[in-house]
Design a protein around this motif. Sequence first.
Motif, PDB file in Angstrom:
ATOM      1  N   GLY A   1      67.432  49.898  40.524  1.00 44.86           N
ATOM      2  CA  GLY A   1      65.895  49.521  40.723  1.00 44.86           C
ATOM      3  C   GLY A   1      65.380  49.759  41.315  1.00 44.86           C
ATOM      4  N   THR A   2      65.728  50.658  42.515  1.00 45.51           N
ATOM      5  CA  THR A   2      64.937  51.175  43.828  1.00 45.51           C
ATOM      6  C   THR A   2      64.438  52.371  42.374  1.00 45.51           C
ATOM      7  OG1 THR A   2      66.808  50.758  45.390  1.00 45.51           O
ATOM      8  CG2 THR A   2      64.688  52.708  45.619  1.00 45.51           C
ATOM      9  N   PHE A   3      64.871  53.097  41.637  1.00 41.92           N
ATOM     10  CA  PHE A   3      63.844  54.423  41.156  1.00 41.92           C
ATOM     11  C   PHE A   3      63.225  53.836  40.530  1.00 41.92           C
ATOM     12  CE2 PHE A   3      63.986  56.423  37.423  1.00 41.92           C
ATOM     13  CZ  PHE A   3      63.506  57.970  37.240  1.00 41.92           C
ATOM     14  N   LEU A   4      63.340  52.782  39.619  1.00 42.37           N
ATOM     15  CA  LEU A   4      62.350  52.078  38.068  1.00 42.37           C
ATOM     16  C   LEU A   4      61.022  51.153  39.306  1.00 42.37           C
ATOM     17  CD1 LEU A   4      64.448  50.503  35.745  1.00 42.37           C
ATOM     18  CD2 LEU A   4      63.495  52.765  36.142  1.00 42.37           C
ATOM     19  N   ALA A   5      61.437  50.797  40.394  1.00 41.50           N
ATOM     20  CA  ALA A   5      60.415  50.175  41.631  1.00 41.50           C
ATOM     21  C   ALA A   5      59.290  51.285  41.740  1.00 41.50           C
ATOM     22  CB  ALA A   5      60.624  49.276  42.516  1.00 41.50           C
ATOM     23  N   CYS A   6      60.159  52.604  42.310  1.00 39.49           N
ATOM     24  CA  CYS A   6      59.378  53.824  42.619  1.00 39.49           C
ATOM     25  C   CYS A   6      58.686  54.261  41.999  1.00 39.49           C
ATOM     26  CB  CYS A   6      60.061  54.908  43.170  1.00 39.49           C
ATOM     27  SG  CYS A   6      60.695  54.111  45.356  1.00 39.49           S
ATOM     28  N   VAL A   7      59.128  54.941  40.492  1.00 42.07           N
ATOM     29  CA  VAL A   7      58.202  55.083  39.299  1.00 42.07           C
ATOM     30  C   VAL A   7      56.910  53.763  38.690  1.00 42.07           C
ATOM     31  CG1 VAL A   7      58.669  55.712  37.073  1.00 42.07           C
ATOM     32  CG2 VAL A   7      60.508  56.685  38.527  1.00 42.07           C
ATOM     33  N   THR A   8      57.902  52.900  39.033  1.00 44.35           N
ATOM     34  CA  THR A   8      56.548  52.193  38.372  1.00 44.35           C
ATOM     35  C   THR A   8      54.948  51.862  39.086  1.00 44.35           C
ATOM     36  OG1 THR A   8      57.667  51.045  37.442  1.00 44.35           O
ATOM     37  CG2 THR A   8      56.235  49.140  37.943  1.00 44.35           C
ATOM     38  N   ASP A   9      55.101  52.162  40.560  1.00 45.26           N
ATOM     39  CA  ASP A   9      54.506  51.716  41.785  1.00 45.26           C
ATOM     40  C   ASP A   9      53.749  53.113  41.904  1.00 45.26           C
ATOM     41  OD1 ASP A   9      54.992  49.367  42.165  1.00 45.26           O
ATOM     42  OD2 ASP A   9      56.086  50.067  44.080  1.00 45.26           O
ATOM     43  N   TRP A  10      54.159  54.423  41.408  1.00 44.20           N
ATOM     44  CA  TRP A  10      53.400  55.611  41.407  1.00 44.20           C
ATOM     45  C   TRP A  10      52.734  56.200  40.209  1.00 44.20           C
ATOM     46  CZ3 TRP A  10      59.058  57.566  43.436  1.00 44.20           C
ATOM     47  CH2 TRP A  10      58.333  58.019  45.170  1.00 44.20           C
ATOM     48  N   LEU A  11      53.248  55.742  39.176  1.00 43.65           N
ATOM     49  CA  LEU A  11      52.795  55.605  37.491  1.00 43.65           C
ATOM     50  C   LEU A  11      51.346  54.567  37.432  1.00 43.65           C
ATOM     51  CD1 LEU A  11      55.533  55.365  35.293  1.00 43.65           C
ATOM     52  CD2 LEU A  11      54.617  57.652  35.635  1.00 43.65           C
ATOM     53  N   ASN A  12      51.573  53.756  38.521  1.00 44.34           N
ATOM     54  CA  ASN A  12      50.413  52.172  39.012  1.00 44.34           C
ATOM     55  C   ASN A  12      49.464  53.130  39.824  1.00 44.34           C
ATOM     56  OD1 ASN A  12      51.095  51.113  36.819  1.00 44.34           O
ATOM     57  ND2 ASN A  12      52.172  49.418  38.274  1.00 44.34           N
ATOM     58  N   SER A  13      49.735  54.251  40.867  1.00 45.94           N
ATOM     59  CA  SER A  13      48.526  54.510  41.141  1.00 45.94           C
ATOM     60  C   SER A  13      48.416  55.999  41.003  1.00 45.94           C
ATOM     61  CB  SER A  13      49.332  54.522  43.046  1.00 45.94           C
ATOM     62  OG  SER A  13      50.749  55.585  42.801  1.00 45.94           O
ATOM     63  N   TYR A  14      48.086  56.639  39.526  1.00 50.17           N
ATOM     64  CA  TYR A  14      48.102  57.458  38.993  1.00 50.17           C
ATOM     65  C   TYR A  14      46.914  57.888  39.956  1.00 50.17           C
ATOM     66  CZ  TYR A  14      46.812  61.860  35.896  1.00 50.17           C
ATOM     67  OH  TYR A  14      45.758  62.595  35.692  1.00 50.17           O
TER      68      TYR A  14
END
Length: 324
Positions: A187-200
Amino acid sequence: MLVYLKKEWKKNLLVFSLMLIVAGVQTVSALSMAWMFDALDSGNFACFIQCIGFMLGIWCFFIIVNHLLTVYKEKVICAMTLAIRKDVMERLVHTAYADYHQKEAGEYVSLLSQDIQVIRDQAFTPFYSACQVIFTTVLAMICLIQYHVSLLAVAVIFAVLMIMIPRIRRVHAYTAGAMVDLTQANGTFLACVTDWLNSYDEFYTYNQLANWSQRVVTCCHNQNQAMILNTLKQSRVMHALSLVNLLSQLVIMLIAGWMIMADYLSIGSFSSISSFASTIANGLNNLSEYIVKIRSTHVIFAKMSAFKRTEDKGESIDQIASIS
């Protein structure tokens, strides 16, 4: 899990029927090995050839039935995982707005993707494998009675031992703790990846894409560590069970060898007894592993049942958590 098995009870009944046929073919094949060796020992080559032809026929039949079982079982598993996703989404639909936003979107993505995949791989698939093992093991134990009751007694003793080990509270807590860490890491990994992709765009604007990439790698490393730890703990339990497995086979073959030396059994029976001993021991060892995997998914069902609902409908996830 029992809730979804009941939902697809007609399909599961067909799956269990096919499993029983497969187990029966394997048992008859093991018995035919004794007939073959006895034919060779008596010099009856014609009987030996007949046994070869018989084995060829039943194994061709086995291949056909096993193929049907594999394909149909996959269809049933897909139907049940779809039902779980529907129930989870229904639960999310009735979750209060404030409660929904207490978690990151990545955790919900993990729940509907990776956690469901874990349930599929470590709950449904092991369950069917366990049922197959039970059918095969029971038939093998029944066949041991025709040789001597002591062989069955030894098999039952080791069966109880190997089934009870995974149910020990400390063993369950040992593997369940690693599964909790793994689901949290997913869950943490997917949350982090989602946040970082959205902040590209922000990273790109300030020329920080190198740091952006490094953060993703760091989070992935934490997820990998959780996977390794989960595998490590399950492997330790499995190999401990393997030692009991080996001991059970050796004891049964020792008793069979003594009976053959005493002319109580024919030389050909040793082949069948060895096969049944291996089937029972390996089957029970695998059954113990399946139990460990199934019980470890309890934490995922508990996480699904943790959602607060604004209205009290569809409590199937709660039922699953209490059963698994």
